[in-house]
Design a protein around this motif. Sequence first.
Motif, PDB file in Angstrom:
ATOM      1  N   ALA A  14       0.822  -1.214   0.000  1.00 38.98           N
ATOM      2  CA  ALA A  14       0.000   0.000   0.000  1.00 38.98           C
ATOM      3  C   ALA A  14       0.854   1.261   0.000  1.00 38.98           C
ATOM      4  O   ALA A  14       0.332   2.369   0.024  1.00 38.98           O
ATOM      5  N   GLY A  15       2.174   1.100  -0.049  1.00 37.89           N
ATOM      6  CA  GLY A  15       3.069   2.248  -0.038  1.00 37.89           C
ATOM      7  C   GLY A  15       3.054   2.999  -1.356  1.00 37.89           C
ATOM      8  O   GLY A  15       2.583   2.499  -2.384  1.00 37.89           O
ATOM      9  N   VAL A  16       3.593   4.181  -1.336  1.00 40.19           N
ATOM     10  CA  VAL A  16       3.591   5.042  -2.516  1.00 40.19           C
ATOM     11  C   VAL A  16       4.281   4.368  -3.703  1.00 40.19           C
ATOM     12  O   VAL A  16       3.877   4.551  -4.853  1.00 40.19           O
ATOM     13  N   GLU A  17       5.291   3.559  -3.441  1.00 34.30           N
ATOM     14  CA  GLU A  17       6.027   2.912  -4.519  1.00 34.30           C
ATOM     15  C   GLU A  17       5.153   1.899  -5.257  1.00 34.30           C
ATOM     16  O   GLU A  17       5.076   1.911  -6.486  1.00 34.30           O
ATOM     17  N   ALA A  18       4.497   1.015  -4.521  1.00 34.43           N
ATOM     18  CA  ALA A  18       3.613   0.026  -5.148  1.00 34.43           C
ATOM     19  C   ALA A  18       2.410   0.703  -5.788  1.00 34.43           C
ATOM     20  O   ALA A  18       1.933   0.285  -6.853  1.00 34.43           O
ATOM     21  N   PRO A  60      -3.081  -0.849   7.788  1.00 34.08           N
ATOM     22  CA  PRO A  60      -4.377  -1.294   8.325  1.00 34.08           C
ATOM     23  C   PRO A  60      -5.586  -0.777   7.534  1.00 34.08           C
ATOM     24  O   PRO A  60      -6.679  -1.313   7.673  1.00 34.08           O
ATOM     25  N   ASP A  61      -5.388   0.207   6.682  1.00 30.64           N
ATOM     26  CA  ASP A  61      -6.496   0.711   5.868  1.00 30.64           C
ATOM     27  C   ASP A  61      -6.788  -0.170   4.659  1.00 30.64           C
ATOM     28  O   ASP A  61      -7.806   0.012   3.990  1.00 30.64           O
ATOM     29  N   PHE A  62      -5.898  -1.107   4.362  1.00 34.40           N
ATOM     30  CA  PHE A  62      -6.049  -1.969   3.196  1.00 34.40           C
ATOM     31  C   PHE A  62      -5.773  -3.408   3.597  1.00 34.40           C
ATOM     32  O   PHE A  62      -4.737  -3.706   4.174  1.00 34.40           O
ATOM     33  N   GLY A 100      -3.809  -6.255  -1.812  1.00 36.44           N
ATOM     34  CA  GLY A 100      -3.415  -5.452  -2.962  1.00 36.44           C
ATOM     35  C   GLY A 100      -4.604  -5.062  -3.821  1.00 36.44           C
ATOM     36  O   GLY A 100      -4.583  -4.016  -4.484  1.00 36.44           O
ATOM     37  N   ALA A 101      -5.652  -5.876  -3.823  1.00 36.98           N
ATOM     38  CA  ALA A 101      -6.868  -5.536  -4.576  1.00 36.98           C
ATOM     39  C   ALA A 101      -7.508  -4.274  -4.000  1.00 36.98           C
ATOM     40  O   ALA A 101      -7.989  -3.418  -4.749  1.00 36.98           O
ATOM     41  N   ASP A 102      -7.500  -4.146  -2.684  1.00 37.44           N
ATOM     42  CA  ASP A 102      -8.040  -2.939  -2.046  1.00 37.44           C
ATOM     43  C   ASP A 102      -7.205  -1.712  -2.422  1.00 37.44           C
ATOM     44  O   ASP A 102      -7.745  -0.638  -2.674  1.00 37.44           O
TER      45      ASP A 102
END
Length: 188
Positions: free
Chosen positions: A121-125, A162-164, A167-169
């Motif tokens: 969920a990081g900016v890179e991904a 925790p917000d996701f 990876g689909a989210d």
Amino acid sequence: TAWSCAHGVERWRSDCGCRAHPERETSQAWRGPLRAALEGLAAGLHDVFVREGEPLFGDPWAARDDYGRVAGAIDPAERADFAKERSSGRGRSDRAFELLEMERNALRLFTFCAWFFDDSAGVEARQGLRYAARSLELAGPDGRALRSTFRDALLEASANDPDFETGADVFDDVALESHGTGRGFVTP
């Protein structure tokens, strides 16, 4: 080898244990599923490119490789002119441009550095998922099925944020952001 840790290329596809923030308890088990999802998506996009590109370009791979000369042009009209010239007399230049841009974004799927960091969920991904969303937008009628398959594969990529949950989210959030706020895509 990879410069970022002693595990070489494993850093790009496995939970090697190295983290950008070792003080945080995170897992990189998402790396393998994210990579597999991106590889599957790229293969599907390449299939679309060949199937639709052959009638427009003759040799779609030669057209794609030649597109590299203008792919970085700031003015999208320069890229569109290339597509029009390259597909001249063969069909729809608008679709030729979309296909070249789709392939450009398919190649970008592997140009970001998410695997060196701690979360899907990081900016890179998220940047890689933006490229995926853009390529799917350009995939035409096949985009819906490709998106569904890609999203299903991303369910295997857990997130540390925790917000996701998966990876689909994260992908859903990126796609919504790209369409809803205008903050999504880095380039047209």
